[in-house]
Design a protein around this motif. Structure first.
Motif, PDB file in Angstrom:
ATOM      1  N   UNK A 322       0.845  -1.211   0.000  1.00  0.00           N
ATOM      2  CA  UNK A 322       0.000   0.000   0.000  1.00  0.00           C
ATOM      3  C   UNK A 322       0.876   1.255   0.000  1.00  0.00           C
ATOM      4  N   UNK A 323       1.880   1.260   0.852  1.00  0.00           N
ATOM      5  CA  UNK A 323       2.752   2.429   0.949  1.00  0.00           C
ATOM      6  C   UNK A 323       3.648   2.599  -0.275  1.00  0.00           C
ATOM      7  N   UNK A 324       3.997   1.492  -0.932  1.00  0.00           N
ATOM      8  CA  UNK A 324       4.948   1.542  -2.052  1.00  0.00           C
ATOM      9  C   UNK A 324       4.284   1.831  -3.390  1.00  0.00           C
ATOM     10  N   UNK A 325       2.972   1.715  -3.461  1.00  0.00           N
ATOM     11  CA  UNK A 325       2.254   1.984  -4.718  1.00  0.00           C
ATOM     12  C   UNK A 325       2.482   3.436  -5.138  1.00  0.00           C
ATOM     13  N   UNK A 326       2.837   3.650  -6.394  1.00  0.00           N
ATOM     14  CA  UNK A 326       3.101   5.018  -6.869  1.00  0.00           C
ATOM     15  C   UNK A 326       1.816   5.798  -7.078  1.00  0.00           C
ATOM     16  N   UNK A 327       0.665   5.120  -7.165  1.00  0.00           N
ATOM     17  CA  UNK A 327      -0.613   5.792  -7.294  1.00  0.00           C
ATOM     18  C   UNK A 327      -0.998   6.165  -8.706  1.00  0.00           C
ATOM     19  N   UNK A 328      -0.165   5.797  -9.683  1.00  0.00           N
ATOM     20  CA  UNK A 328      -0.431   6.188 -11.062  1.00  0.00           C
ATOM     21  C   UNK A 328      -1.640   5.460 -11.656  1.00  0.00           C
ATOM     22  N   UNK A 329      -1.810   4.189 -11.299  1.00  0.00           N
ATOM     23  CA  UNK A 329      -2.889   3.374 -11.870  1.00  0.00           C
ATOM     24  C   UNK A 329      -4.016   3.194 -10.846  1.00  0.00           C
ATOM     25  N   UNK A 330      -5.251   3.596 -11.164  1.00  0.00           N
ATOM     26  CA  UNK A 330      -6.369   3.474 -10.218  1.00  0.00           C
ATOM     27  C   UNK A 330      -6.566   2.052  -9.692  1.00  0.00           C
ATOM     28  N   UNK A 331      -6.456   1.047 -10.587  1.00  0.00           N
ATOM     29  CA  UNK A 331      -6.658  -0.336 -10.174  1.00  0.00           C
ATOM     30  C   UNK A 331      -5.640  -0.782  -9.153  1.00  0.00           C
ATOM     31  N   UNK A 332      -4.402  -0.431  -9.368  1.00  0.00           N
ATOM     32  CA  UNK A 332      -3.321  -0.802  -8.451  1.00  0.00           C
ATOM     33  C   UNK A 332      -3.494  -0.095  -7.108  1.00  0.00           C
ATOM     34  N   UNK A 333      -3.837   1.181  -7.187  1.00  0.00           N
ATOM     35  CA  UNK A 333      -4.050   1.962  -5.968  1.00  0.00           C
ATOM     36  C   UNK A 333      -5.191   1.378  -5.134  1.00  0.00           C
ATOM     37  N   UNK A 359     -10.522 -11.136  -0.906  1.00  0.00           N
ATOM     38  CA  UNK A 359      -9.140 -11.003  -1.367  1.00  0.00           C
ATOM     39  C   UNK A 359      -8.962 -11.505  -2.801  1.00  0.00           C
ATOM     40  N   UNK A 360      -9.319 -12.763  -3.111  1.00  0.00           N
ATOM     41  CA  UNK A 360      -9.158 -13.212  -4.515  1.00  0.00           C
ATOM     42  C   UNK A 360     -10.054 -12.445  -5.487  1.00  0.00           C
ATOM     43  N   UNK A 361     -11.198 -11.972  -5.019  1.00  0.00           N
ATOM     44  CA  UNK A 361     -12.108 -11.203  -5.880  1.00  0.00           C
ATOM     45  C   UNK A 361     -11.452  -9.890  -6.288  1.00  0.00           C
ATOM     46  N   UNK A 362     -10.852  -9.200  -5.316  1.00  0.00           N
ATOM     47  CA  UNK A 362     -10.177  -7.922  -5.579  1.00  0.00           C
ATOM     48  C   UNK A 362      -8.998  -8.124  -6.521  1.00  0.00           C
ATOM     49  N   UNK A 363      -8.233  -9.183  -6.280  1.00  0.00           N
ATOM     50  CA  UNK A 363      -7.054  -9.464  -7.113  1.00  0.00           C
ATOM     51  C   UNK A 363      -7.471  -9.781  -8.547  1.00  0.00           C
ATOM     52  N   UNK A 364      -8.501 -10.607  -8.703  1.00  0.00           N
ATOM     53  CA  UNK A 364      -8.976 -10.966 -10.043  1.00  0.00           C
ATOM     54  C   UNK A 364      -9.514  -9.740 -10.778  1.00  0.00           C
ATOM     55  N   UNK A 365     -10.220  -8.877 -10.075  1.00  0.00           N
ATOM     56  CA  UNK A 365     -10.837  -7.703 -10.695  1.00  0.00           C
ATOM     57  C   UNK A 365      -9.801  -6.724 -11.223  1.00  0.00           C
ATOM     58  N   UNK A 366      -8.622  -6.718 -10.633  1.00  0.00           N
ATOM     59  CA  UNK A 366      -7.601  -5.747 -11.029  1.00  0.00           C
ATOM     60  C   UNK A 366      -6.457  -6.369 -11.824  1.00  0.00           C
ATOM     61  N   UNK A 367      -6.648  -7.603 -12.233  1.00  0.00           N
ATOM     62  CA  UNK A 367      -5.621  -8.297 -13.004  1.00  0.00           C
ATOM     63  C   UNK A 367      -5.313  -7.527 -14.302  1.00  0.00           C
ATOM     64  N   UNK A 368      -4.024  -7.292 -14.527  1.00  0.00           N
ATOM     65  CA  UNK A 368      -3.563  -6.626 -15.756  1.00  0.00           C
ATOM     66  C   UNK A 368      -4.092  -5.200 -15.934  1.00  0.00           C
ATOM     67  N   UNK A 369      -4.451  -4.547 -14.836  1.00  0.00           N
ATOM     68  CA  UNK A 369      -4.926  -3.164 -14.928  1.00  0.00           C
ATOM     69  C   UNK A 369      -3.853  -2.153 -14.532  1.00  0.00           C
ATOM     70  N   UNK A 370      -2.615  -2.612 -14.477  1.00  0.00           N
ATOM     71  CA  UNK A 370      -1.535  -1.703 -14.129  1.00  0.00           C
ATOM     72  C   UNK A 370      -0.549  -1.543 -15.274  1.00  0.00           C
ATOM     73  N   UNK A 371       0.168  -0.434 -15.283  1.00  0.00           N
ATOM     74  CA  UNK A 371       1.174  -0.187 -16.312  1.00  0.00           C
ATOM     75  C   UNK A 371       2.370  -1.115 -16.138  1.00  0.00           C
ATOM     76  N   UNK A 372       2.756  -1.377 -14.898  1.00  0.00           N
ATOM     77  CA  UNK A 372       3.935  -2.216 -14.636  1.00  0.00           C
ATOM     78  C   UNK A 372       3.538  -3.473 -13.876  1.00  0.00           C
ATOM     79  N   UNK A 373       4.525  -4.261 -13.487  1.00  0.00           N
ATOM     80  CA  UNK A 373       4.268  -5.523 -12.808  1.00  0.00           C
ATOM     81  C   UNK A 373       3.907  -5.398 -11.343  1.00  0.00           C
TER      82      UNK A 373
END
Length: 407
Positions: A322-333, A359-373
């Motif tokens: 949570x603290x390390x997220x850069x905040x650029x991608x809404x899904x990741x944030x 937990x798995x629902x949130x992870x699945x919903x945001x799969x591949x919604x970020x610019x980086x890994x």
């Protein structure tokens, strides 16, 4: 004891105490020959992803541009990792020699080495190594060497974010494609590699791929690991790949200082999936650990004894993301905030099985919604800790139920 492949005495003894002996030999080899040697050695990136070094180099070699860059990431942003700092403090000439070999193989005219701004001794040691190079005849055919300092922010370890910083911009990962090897610094092909990765090259060039592989009884080469403070032999150690994780923990880590039974292990830092004691016979290498649902990463080994509350560990790991997220991608944030909140609520006795099922629902919903890994990193630790240590979570659910009853 494994041969110290980074030691200057070992490396220079091969050719009679000549400075930069591996680089001299590399200059007599074609870039393609060096790439083939790296492939035969089986060297993979030591920064975390474990991508084959030869394949990344081959992509760079295919770029037609006349101007190319090599960037060596020595920031070491993974919590608990000490291997790159160890190399820069104790073997700066080996680091520089390996970086120059890679630059030669990539036909790069500029070599950037990025270090943490707080690593004063490492910076000075590397500057001294560059001064030694300038006094040598090899300097006539060496690329321009630039030493840059970067912040400790975790996201700077992501290669495109690092390139942004070196370009004077904020540390935000870039959209890909194009990849850095296609358009990196100044829009030019840029090959990014880790400090440890290039530090293996002098030994490989001097002694050959077969000798390098033979450093492991499984013929898989070696890697540096950082054992956490919970181990008897805490700190940085060179470890053979291909042996069991259990042997890594007992032989090279010395077991736990507490003397208690190991309950869980993260063999590759915060983003690695958790393994139970019953899973410790897995082969210590990238592919087998991935198949087991974990990762070797950059070799930060964390272990937890039988008395450890794994909900507390889960809360700590998710808070880090949570603290390390850069905040650029809404899904990741959103994902990192929600996962951290779920674990915090559970730890505080306000959780439930219904809550953790999200937990798995949130992870699945945001799969591949970020610019980086980064968006994928919380998944393995979160899912594995829920699955394998459910009893710890149930105890916290019972506390939550008791609170409701009392109220």
């Amino acid at each position: 004891m494994i041969q110290d492949i980074f030691d200057r005495g070992e490396l220079e003894a091969e050719v009679g105490q000549t400075a930069f002996p591996a680089l001299r030999l590399a200059h007599r080899l074609s870039p393609e020959a060096i790439r083939d040697l790296i492939e035969q050695a089986g060297l993979v990136g030591k920064g975390g992803a474990g991508f084959p070094t030869c394949r990344k180099l081959a992509l760079m070699q295919r770029q037609p541009d006349a101007v190319k860059y090599v960037v060596i990431n020595g920031g070491e942003h993974e919590p608990g990792s000490g291997k790159d700092h160890h190399l820069l403090e104790h073997y700066p000439i080996t680091v520089l020699e390996g970086a120059l070999i890679l630059a030669h193989a990539a036909s790069a005219g500029v070599l950037h080495i990025a270090l943490l701004q707080t690593a004063e001794r490492a910076i000075e040691n590397l500057k001294n190594a560059v001064r030694l190079l300038k006094e040598d005849s090899l300097s006539k055919c060496a690329p321009e060497v630039r030493i840059s300092v970067v912040s400790e922010s975790y996201i700077v370890g992501e290669e495109s974010a690092l390139l942004e910083v070196l370009s004077g911009r904020d540390p935000l990962p870039r959209q890909r494609p194009p990849h850095p090897v296609q358009a990196g610094l100044d829009g030019r092909p840029t090959l990014v590699q880790n400090v440890e990765t290039v530090s293996h090259l002098p030994y490989i060039v001097l002694y050959g791929a077969a000798s390098y592989r033979a450093l492991s009884p499984a013929g898989a080469g070696v890697t540096l690991c950082t054992f956490g403070p919970e181990f008897v032999k805490e700190g940085v150690c060179l470890v053979p790949l291909g042996i069991s994780l259990r042997d890594v923990l007992t032989i090279y880590g010395g077991g736990l200082k507490s003397g208690k039974k190991i309950k869980a292990v993260q063999p590759g830092g915060y983003s690695a999936g958790f393994l139970t004691n019953a899973e410790l016979d897995v082969c210590f290498d990238h592919a087998p650990l991935r198949e087991a649902g974990s990762a070797l990463g950059c070799g930060v080994i964390r272990a937890f004894d039988e008395d450890q509350d794994m909900v507390s560990v889960a809360a700590d790991v998710m808070d880090f993301f949570r603290q390390s997220c850069c905040g650029q991608c809404p899904g990741c944030r959103m994902q990192t905030q929600v996962l951290s909140r779920i674990m915090d609520q559970t730890l505080a006795g306000r959780g439930s099985e219904k809550l953790t099922r999200q937990v798995p629902v949130v992870i699945k919903a945001n799969e591949d919604k970020g610019i980086c890994g980064f968006i994928h990193m919380p998944a393995a630790p979160a899912l594995s800790i829920l699955k394998k240590f459910d009893e710890d979570f149930v105890r916290h659910f019972e506390v939550s139920t008791d609170k409701v009853v009392r109220e």
